[in-house]
Design an enzyme around this catalytic site. Structure first.
Site, mmCIF file in Angstrom:
data_model
loop_
_atom_site.group_PDB
_atom_site.id
_atom_site.type_symbol
_atom_site.label_atom_id
_atom_site.label_comp_id
_atom_site.label_asym_id
_atom_site.label_seq_id
_atom_site.Cartn_x
_atom_site.Cartn_y
_atom_site.Cartn_z
ATOM 1 N N ASP A 104 42.304 29.520 42.603
ATOM 2 C CA ASP A 104 40.905 30.371 42.404
ATOM 3 C C ASP A 104 40.781 31.699 43.452
ATOM 4 O O ASP A 104 40.104 32.347 44.251
ATOM 5 C CB ASP A 104 40.049 29.398 42.910
ATOM 6 N N ILE A 105 41.263 32.515 42.503
ATOM 7 C CA ILE A 105 41.580 33.651 42.838
ATOM 8 C C ILE A 105 40.205 35.055 42.169
ATOM 9 O O ILE A 105 39.661 35.920 43.046
ATOM 10 C CB ILE A 105 42.991 34.625 42.371
ATOM 11 N N LYS A 106 39.875 34.260 41.278
ATOM 12 C CA LYS A 106 38.657 35.782 40.115
ATOM 13 C C LYS A 106 38.454 36.966 40.625
ATOM 14 O O LYS A 106 37.814 37.986 40.713
ATOM 15 C CB LYS A 106 37.272 35.018 41.185
ATOM 16 N N ARG A 107 40.460 37.723 40.486
ATOM 17 C CA ARG A 107 40.463 38.370 39.978
ATOM 18 C C ARG A 107 39.611 39.174 38.724
ATOM 19 O O ARG A 107 40.255 38.395 37.996
ATOM 20 C CB ARG A 107 41.976 39.233 40.710
#
Lengths: 311, 311
Positions: A104-107
């Site tokens: 879960d990095i939401k880049r």
């Protein structure tokens, strides 16, 4: 294709639950923290060692009953290099136990930079922080997502694009209406377009969507727009989403969504519901009990709606 | 307040240029790569050592003429832990030379997670990856930005919120019109609202905006909406933005924007314009020449429009 592997695991476990490995110092039992501290020369190293031991305990306790884990990288990044190292080790350990790993990095960034982010987490290099899926942010549009899609195709990976998030302010931009459609519906169209060429042996493709459990009506609308899209659903439990809310994210085939819970599972031993039966030494057993309860809660609701994939 | 420090440095250097430290292996001179490789046991360690040596050379060559650097973390993250370590060391080295450091991280997540991201980069802990400013993504709304604002206030830091980005697809979502306003204008309103309570001794506050140089008309509109907002302007040079485009991002006081260039400066020695005069050994001198040329290009354009802060 990765989404087929995900479905296979979901059906094998009869479980749509994803465990969010979002460690916080006050979740980690004292005895783990003390032991980690003794072995460490710095505060951050101690935290990282404690998180890893805690996560391993959780993984050992749930790997046979859930299809995937979702570590949220921010909770590791906040402890600097040691934290990021722990994130990587957590991903590796989960994968070694057969779990799918959703980073879960939401880049999200412009093309060449998105390529670098994608390489970082979906690159499959020996130095990469390897995950099976990552979450990505759509604000910059198609050319910021395409590099991820390319890696997904080449390296058997998947993404979940933020569509309608679970937080309170999510509506500020996402619910604005343009040309008769909300922004989150526009993003949903984008997700469909990106994923369409990549159907797996199931009807689903590897371009998934993040759709919060806390907005049931929106979820129903999105389920209709994105028929072949797998949903990653945050917001169940601690954030207020119920099994009934979550059910709206599933297709009639009983598939199409995985539901995340973090605190409600990994810190179950601290909750009113479990703290009498489980001491801190049994934090992992409490997590397993909470994961089973969540599985049954969702399955029972899906059963009522004739949405059980294995019925 | 950090924005006052930024303005002070801009005026002292008479320069609005930010150098984007976005290293790529093929930018790094052979002799640096070879030396780094010899000292390293793994490929990633070699890359990280090479990037750091390359960055230090650049910083040594430009620290007295530019106010700030902007390392883009994706180019480091793609080499795993070693890469992130290099990012941190680059930030530290730049700060030790008196440069302001803008961590281009474009993070964005729900409240508690945003707090962790903010802590990671604006937290001022000894294990934090310390920067002065970070870039953030607004897709999740106010509650995803507030934790950053809080840290900015407490720790003398700043943020730049993505408003209108420089890439080709940026219009897909950002240009959609809702209630008579584009999405990027809605985000601009949000930026104004968040920054309003925090005016520095100048008229500017610490909640800045990312506004691409490649969209001049949009930049003019945004300049009007966000009068007290500092702009971080990507897209000059290699991406196609000119000094004239960039001038639209400045206020009549000759302030209000800093302009980034990455490739055009850090890889200047490889360009047609500089490669005859500068060998790869002189990559840092070429970068200085390119940074001076960019400074003069922008200042000359601002001068024509009576927008020179130091005139």
């Amino acid at each position: 294709m990765i989404v087929d592997r995900l479905i296979e695991k979901v059906v094998k476990c009869k479980n749509h639950t994803v465990v969010g490995l979002d460690p916080r110092l006050d979740y980690v039992p004292d005895y783990i923290r003390e032991a980690a501290k003794e072995q460490s020369v710095s505060f951050a190293e101690g935290v990282a060692k404690a998180f890893l031991a805690y996560n391993k305990g959780l993984i050992d306790s749930i790997y046979d009953i859930v299809p995937a884990v979702k570590p949220q990288i921010a909770f590791y990044e906040q402890y600097g290099i040691e934290g990021v190292k722990c994130f990587q080790q957590t991903c590796e350990y989960a994968a070694s136990k057969g779990l799918l790993v959703i980073g879960d990095i939401k880049r999200g960034d412009i093309g060449s930079t998105a390529e670098a982010y994608s390489e970082a987490y979906l690159g499959n290099k020996e130095y990469s922080i390897n995950t099976d899926f990552v979450t990505v942010n759509p604000y910059l549009g198609t050319d910021s997502l395409e590099p991820f899609v390319k890696h997904c195709h080449e390296n058997e990976k998947g993404i979940f694009v933020l569509v309608k998030t679970s937080n309170k302010s999510s509506g500020e931009l996402q619910d604005l209406v343009c040309n008769g459609k909300t922004i989150y519906e526009h993003v949903a169209d984008l997700v469909v377009r990106l994923g369409e060429p990549y159907r797996g042996s199931s009807d689903y493709n590897f371009v998934g969507a993040v759709v919060g459990a806390t907005y049931k009506e929106e979820a129903s609308k999105l389920r209709n727009i994105m028929k072949n899209t797998y949903f990653l659903v945050p917001g169940y439990g601690a954030q207020g989403g119920t099994a009934e809310d979550v059910a709206a994210c599933f297709n009639q085939d009983g598939l199409g969504a995985i539901v995340n819970s973090s605190r409600g599972i990994i810190a179950a031993y601290k909750s009113k519901e479990y703290n009498e039966k489980y001491s801190e030494k049994d934090y992992a057993a409490a997590a397993r009990a909470a994961a089973i309860k969540m599985r049954d809660d969702i399955n029972s609701e899906l059963g009522k709606k004739n949405k059980l994939a294995w019925a």
